[in-house]
Design a protein around this motif. Structure first.
Motif, PDB file in Angstrom:
ATOM      1  N   LEU A 178       0.839  -1.197   0.000  1.00 31.91           N
ATOM      2  CA  LEU A 178       0.000   0.000   0.000  1.00 31.91           C
ATOM      3  C   LEU A 178       0.877   1.252   0.000  1.00 31.91           C
ATOM      4  O   LEU A 178       1.932   1.276   0.648  1.00 31.91           O
ATOM      5  CB  LEU A 178      -0.890   0.036   1.250  1.00 31.91           C
ATOM      6  CG  LEU A 178      -2.064  -0.929   1.300  1.00 31.91           C
ATOM      7  CD1 LEU A 178      -2.653  -0.962   2.712  1.00 31.91           C
ATOM      8  CD2 LEU A 178      -3.131  -0.517   0.298  1.00 31.91           C
ATOM      9  N   PRO A 179       0.475   2.303  -0.694  1.00 25.23           N
ATOM     10  CA  PRO A 179       1.207   3.575  -0.592  1.00 25.23           C
ATOM     11  C   PRO A 179       1.175   4.068   0.857  1.00 25.23           C
ATOM     12  O   PRO A 179       0.133   4.004   1.519  1.00 25.23           O
ATOM     13  CB  PRO A 179       0.422   4.518  -1.512  1.00 25.23           C
ATOM     14  CG  PRO A 179      -0.390   3.637  -2.389  1.00 25.23           C
ATOM     15  CD  PRO A 179      -0.680   2.411  -1.599  1.00 25.23           C
ATOM     16  N   TRP A 180       2.314   4.537   1.343  1.00 23.11           N
ATOM     17  CA  TRP A 180       2.341   5.076   2.694  1.00 23.11           C
ATOM     18  C   TRP A 180       3.100   6.398   2.716  1.00 23.11           C
ATOM     19  O   TRP A 180       4.025   6.626   1.947  1.00 23.11           O
ATOM     20  CB  TRP A 180       2.941   4.090   3.694  1.00 23.11           C
ATOM     21  CG  TRP A 180       4.360   3.693   3.454  1.00 23.11           C
ATOM     22  CD1 TRP A 180       4.825   2.782   2.545  1.00 23.11           C
ATOM     23  CD2 TRP A 180       5.526   4.187   4.132  1.00 23.11           C
ATOM     24  NE1 TRP A 180       6.193   2.676   2.615  1.00 23.11           N
ATOM     25  CE2 TRP A 180       6.650   3.522   3.580  1.00 23.11           C
ATOM     26  CE3 TRP A 180       5.729   5.113   5.163  1.00 23.11           C
ATOM     27  CZ2 TRP A 180       7.948   3.768   4.015  1.00 23.11           C
ATOM     28  CZ3 TRP A 180       7.019   5.367   5.601  1.00 23.11           C
ATOM     29  CH2 TRP A 180       8.116   4.692   5.033  1.00 23.11           C
ATOM     30  N   VAL A 181       2.632   7.263   3.593  1.00 26.15           N
ATOM     31  CA  VAL A 181       3.158   8.618   3.721  1.00 26.15           C
ATOM     32  C   VAL A 181       3.666   8.806   5.140  1.00 26.15           C
ATOM     33  O   VAL A 181       3.036   8.359   6.099  1.00 26.15           O
ATOM     34  CB  VAL A 181       2.048   9.659   3.419  1.00 26.15           C
ATOM     35  CG1 VAL A 181       2.538  11.075   3.715  1.00 26.15           C
ATOM     36  CG2 VAL A 181       1.570   9.524   1.989  1.00 26.15           C
ATOM     37  N   THR A 182       4.798   9.455   5.287  1.00 27.87           N
ATOM     38  CA  THR A 182       5.321   9.772   6.614  1.00 27.87           C
ATOM     39  C   THR A 182       4.798  11.121   7.082  1.00 27.87           C
ATOM     40  O   THR A 182       4.862  12.110   6.358  1.00 27.87           O
ATOM     41  CB  THR A 182       6.859   9.823   6.594  1.00 27.87           C
ATOM     42  OG1 THR A 182       7.372   8.542   6.248  1.00 27.87           O
ATOM     43  CG2 THR A 182       7.404  10.232   7.965  1.00 27.87           C
ATOM     44  N   SER A 183       4.295  11.142   8.308  1.00 27.25           N
ATOM     45  CA  SER A 183       3.949  12.398   8.968  1.00 27.25           C
ATOM     46  C   SER A 183       5.064  12.740   9.944  1.00 27.25           C
ATOM     47  O   SER A 183       5.236  12.078  10.965  1.00 27.25           O
ATOM     48  CB  SER A 183       2.618  12.269   9.720  1.00 27.25           C
ATOM     49  OG  SER A 183       2.407  13.390  10.561  1.00 27.25           O
ATOM     50  N   ALA A 184       5.854  13.762   9.610  1.00 25.52           N
ATOM     51  CA  ALA A 184       6.949  14.211  10.479  1.00 25.52           C
ATOM     52  C   ALA A 184       6.437  15.369  11.317  1.00 25.52           C
ATOM     53  O   ALA A 184       6.535  16.537  10.930  1.00 25.52           O
ATOM     54  CB  ALA A 184       8.157  14.621   9.651  1.00 25.52           C
ATOM     55  N   SER A 185       5.863  15.040  12.457  1.00 26.42           N
ATOM     56  CA  SER A 185       5.276  16.078  13.303  1.00 26.42           C
ATOM     57  C   SER A 185       6.338  16.987  13.902  1.00 26.42           C
ATOM     58  O   SER A 185       6.055  18.120  14.296  1.00 26.42           O
ATOM     59  CB  SER A 185       4.447  15.441  14.426  1.00 26.42           C
ATOM     60  OG  SER A 185       5.277  14.643  15.255  1.00 26.42           O
ATOM     61  N   THR A 186       7.560  16.487  13.994  1.00 26.09           N
ATOM     62  CA  THR A 186       8.680  17.288  14.464  1.00 26.09           C
ATOM     63  C   THR A 186       9.800  17.227  13.431  1.00 26.09           C
ATOM     64  O   THR A 186       9.880  16.267  12.655  1.00 26.09           O
ATOM     65  CB  THR A 186       9.198  16.791  15.819  1.00 26.09           C
ATOM     66  OG1 THR A 186      10.389  17.506  16.172  1.00 26.09           O
ATOM     67  CG2 THR A 186       9.513  15.317  15.783  1.00 26.09           C
ATOM     68  N   SER A 187      10.638  18.226  13.415  1.00 24.13           N
ATOM     69  CA  SER A 187      11.700  18.308  12.407  1.00 24.13           C
ATOM     70  C   SER A 187      12.992  17.638  12.842  1.00 24.13           C
ATOM     71  O   SER A 187      13.998  17.720  12.138  1.00 24.13           O
ATOM     72  CB  SER A 187      11.981  19.784  12.110  1.00 24.13           C
ATOM     73  OG  SER A 187      12.301  20.479  13.308  1.00 24.13           O
ATOM     74  N   THR A 188      12.988  16.928  13.964  1.00 28.03           N
ATOM     75  CA  THR A 188      14.227  16.389  14.527  1.00 28.03           C
ATOM     76  C   THR A 188      15.014  15.531  13.550  1.00 28.03           C
ATOM     77  O   THR A 188      16.230  15.665  13.406  1.00 28.03           O
ATOM     78  CB  THR A 188      13.903  15.536  15.770  1.00 28.03           C
ATOM     79  OG1 THR A 188      13.175  16.339  16.689  1.00 28.03           O
ATOM     80  CG2 THR A 188      15.165  15.056  16.433  1.00 28.03           C
ATOM     81  N   GLU A 189      14.335  14.614  12.871  1.00 28.95           N
ATOM     82  CA  GLU A 189      15.039  13.667  12.024  1.00 28.95           C
ATOM     83  C   GLU A 189      15.421  14.246  10.665  1.00 28.95           C
ATOM     84  O   GLU A 189      16.260  13.680   9.954  1.00 28.95           O
ATOM     85  CB  GLU A 189      14.162  12.426  11.794  1.00 28.95           C
ATOM     86  CG  GLU A 189      13.725  11.717  13.058  1.00 28.95           C
ATOM     87  CD  GLU A 189      14.821  10.875  13.669  1.00 28.95           C
ATOM     88  OE1 GLU A 189      15.919  10.817  13.088  1.00 28.95           O
ATOM     89  OE2 GLU A 189      14.587  10.284  14.732  1.00 28.95           O
ATOM     90  N   LEU A 190      14.812  15.357  10.276  1.00 28.78           N
ATOM     91  CA  LEU A 190      14.999  15.857   8.913  1.00 28.78           C
ATOM     92  C   LEU A 190      16.419  16.344   8.647  1.00 28.78           C
ATOM     93  O   LEU A 190      16.888  16.310   7.519  1.00 28.78           O
ATOM     94  CB  LEU A 190      14.005  16.992   8.635  1.00 28.78           C
ATOM     95  CG  LEU A 190      12.525  16.618   8.749  1.00 28.78           C
ATOM     96  CD1 LEU A 190      11.661  17.843   8.518  1.00 28.78           C
ATOM     97  CD2 LEU A 190      12.175  15.512   7.766  1.00 28.78           C
ATOM     98  N   GLY A 191      17.087  16.797   9.681  1.00 28.18           N
ATOM     99  CA  GLY A 191      18.440  17.321   9.505  1.00 28.18           C
ATOM    100  C   GLY A 191      19.537  16.324   9.753  1.00 28.18           C
ATOM    101  O   GLY A 191      20.695  16.711   9.914  1.00 28.18           O
ATOM    102  N   ASP A 192      19.208  15.013   9.830  1.00 28.69           N
ATOM    103  CA  ASP A 192      20.199  13.966  10.052  1.00 28.69           C
ATOM    104  C   ASP A 192      21.005  14.228  11.324  1.00 28.69           C
ATOM    105  O   ASP A 192      22.230  14.407  11.288  1.00 28.69           O
ATOM    106  CB  ASP A 192      21.135  13.845   8.853  1.00 28.69           C
ATOM    107  CG  ASP A 192      21.986  12.575   8.898  1.00 28.69           C
ATOM    108  OD1 ASP A 192      21.612  11.647   9.634  1.00 28.69           O
ATOM    109  OD2 ASP A 192      23.027  12.532   8.213  1.00 28.69           O
ATOM    110  N   PRO A 193      20.337  14.233  12.497  1.00 29.68           N
ATOM    111  CA  PRO A 193      21.024  14.582  13.745  1.00 29.68           C
ATOM    112  C   PRO A 193      22.116  13.603  14.145  1.00 29.68           C
ATOM    113  O   PRO A 193      22.995  13.949  14.934  1.00 29.68           O
ATOM    114  CB  PRO A 193      19.891  14.582  14.780  1.00 29.68           C
ATOM    115  CG  PRO A 193      18.848  13.678  14.204  1.00 29.68           C
ATOM    116  CD  PRO A 193      18.919  13.905  12.724  1.00 29.68           C
TER     117      PRO A 193
END
Length: 382
Positions: free
Chosen positions: A123-138
């Motif tokens: 099934l197609p799945w979409v990520t909901s990133a409620s916080t930006s923590t992971e987006l910057g590759d911490p």
């Protein structure tokens, strides 16, 4: 009409942005259902159609040990919360997919069960990133920790017989409820779409508006989950605000144990409405509070406690929209100086205004719904 299944953990900050998106999808004629640990998911979503996936009492935030910091907090989050939560939720998500037959599964970034089941069902799945923590590759500079997390994900994939990539990032669409003006450039592929915060209406709460006297209002809130842990910090904030006669302070004290003749105290407030009347906000760095404040162009004083809050504090400082406080150590004089700084140095309000402009331009709930509607839908079986 399409059918969207939203899979979420029992966490207020992760459900809130999707609640607004779900309402918009419903207004556009789509069929929406939720899936998550009960009874918390029903309470947080206030939705009519919720499929149970796990017992929320086993994953209540209050069960987490206090005082965990750094790697100890990250280790507990993954080993004792995220991975067990995924294992517990998978059977319920399977049943929800069978009963609801969704075209698209929208998965909160910490509800891995949604990714696992959607991948197994193609099934197609979409990520909901409620916080930006992971987006910057911490963890980019910590390869051993990153490899450890990859290993935990490998275990989940093996147990569920799927071969998808990183469970935190859909290859098709990641809805990021922030903007690059706050989070910085994305570091995790081209599927990320910055839509800005999706602020859902909160239930009505009474408030003595007549007590606001016209002085610049400074709001202090740590959220309900940090009430006991934050008693010392809230007390220092009361003392700091009491020493600023040109400022009116409002401290949210869910326990009701603080006393002051100079500072307003409240167990609960209509936060979004109060924020719109404030001049600055002191908080722990919860994503919803940070987003509400910056959406009103308010500078922030952030005292991060755990989880993604330290990263958010770093992002606010890097954007020039606020300052960071030491939650465990800061004293009233330091808080008083920081309040004076953000209220009198024009650069803080100007930077907060730039983030506010970026939020407005990103499109929010409407943009999120547009992106979801643009996805190719699953081919339904008989």
């Amino acid at each position: 009409m399409s059918r969207f299944l939203l899979v979420v953990p029992p966490l207020t900050g992760h459900v809130a942005p999707l609640r607004a998106v779900a309402a918009e999808l419903g207004e556009r004629g789509h069929d929406v259902a939720w899936c998550g640990p009960e009874p918390i998911t029903s309470e947080l979503t206030r939705a009519g159609r919720v499929f149970a996936a796990g017992d929320a009492l086993e994953f209540a935030v209050e069960r987490r040990p206090e005082g965990l910091r750094g790697f100890a907090a990250l280790k507990f989050l993954w080993e004792q919360y995220l991975v067990p939560l995924a294992d517990a939720m998978v059977p319920g998500v399977e049943k929800a997919v069978d009963a609801f037959r969704p075209d698209v599964v929208i998965v909160d970034q910490q509800a891995f069960a949604g990714t696992l089941v959607a991948s197994r069902r193609s099934l197609p799945w979409v990520t909901s990133a409620s916080t930006s923590t992971e987006l910057g590759d911490p963890l980019g500079g910590m390869p051993k920790i990153a490899a450890w997390i990859d290993g935990l994900q490998d275990g989940l994939r093996m147990r569920n017989k799927v071969s998808c990539g990183d469970l935190r990032f859909s290859p098709d669409l990641v809805l990021a409820f922030t903007t690059e003006a706050l989070a910085g450039p994305r570091a995790n592929g081209g599927a990320v779409r910055f839509v800005g915060p999706a602020l859902a209406p909160a239930p009505p709460v009474g408030f003595p508006w007549h007590l606001l006297d016209g002085r610049p209002l400074v709001l202090v809130t740590l959220g309900t989950a940090n009430a006991a842990l934050g008693r010392r910090f809230l007390s220092e904030c009361v003392d700091a605000l009491a020493g600023l006669p040109d400022v009116q302070g409002l401290v949210v004290d869910p326990s009701g144990g603080l006393l002051s003749d100079e500072v307003l105290l409240a167990k609960r407030i209509p936060q979004a409405e109060v924020v719109r009347k404030a001049a600055a906000v002191i908080c722990h760095g919860g994503h919803n509070t940070v987003s509400e404040s910056l959406a009103s162009g308010l500078p922030l004083l952030i005292a991060p406690i755990r989880d993604d809050q330290s990263m958010l504090a770093q992002q606010v400082e890097a954007a020039g929209a606020g300052v960071r406080l030491r939650f465990d150590r800061v004293k009233a004089p330091d808080i008083r100086d920081a309040i004076t700084e953000v209220l009198t140095v024009p650069g803080y309000a100007a930077a907060a205004g730039r983030v506010r402009t970026s939020f407005a331009a990103a499109g929010g709930v409407l943009a999120a719904a547009d992106h979801l509607e643009s996805l190719p839908l699953a081919t339904k079986g008989p």
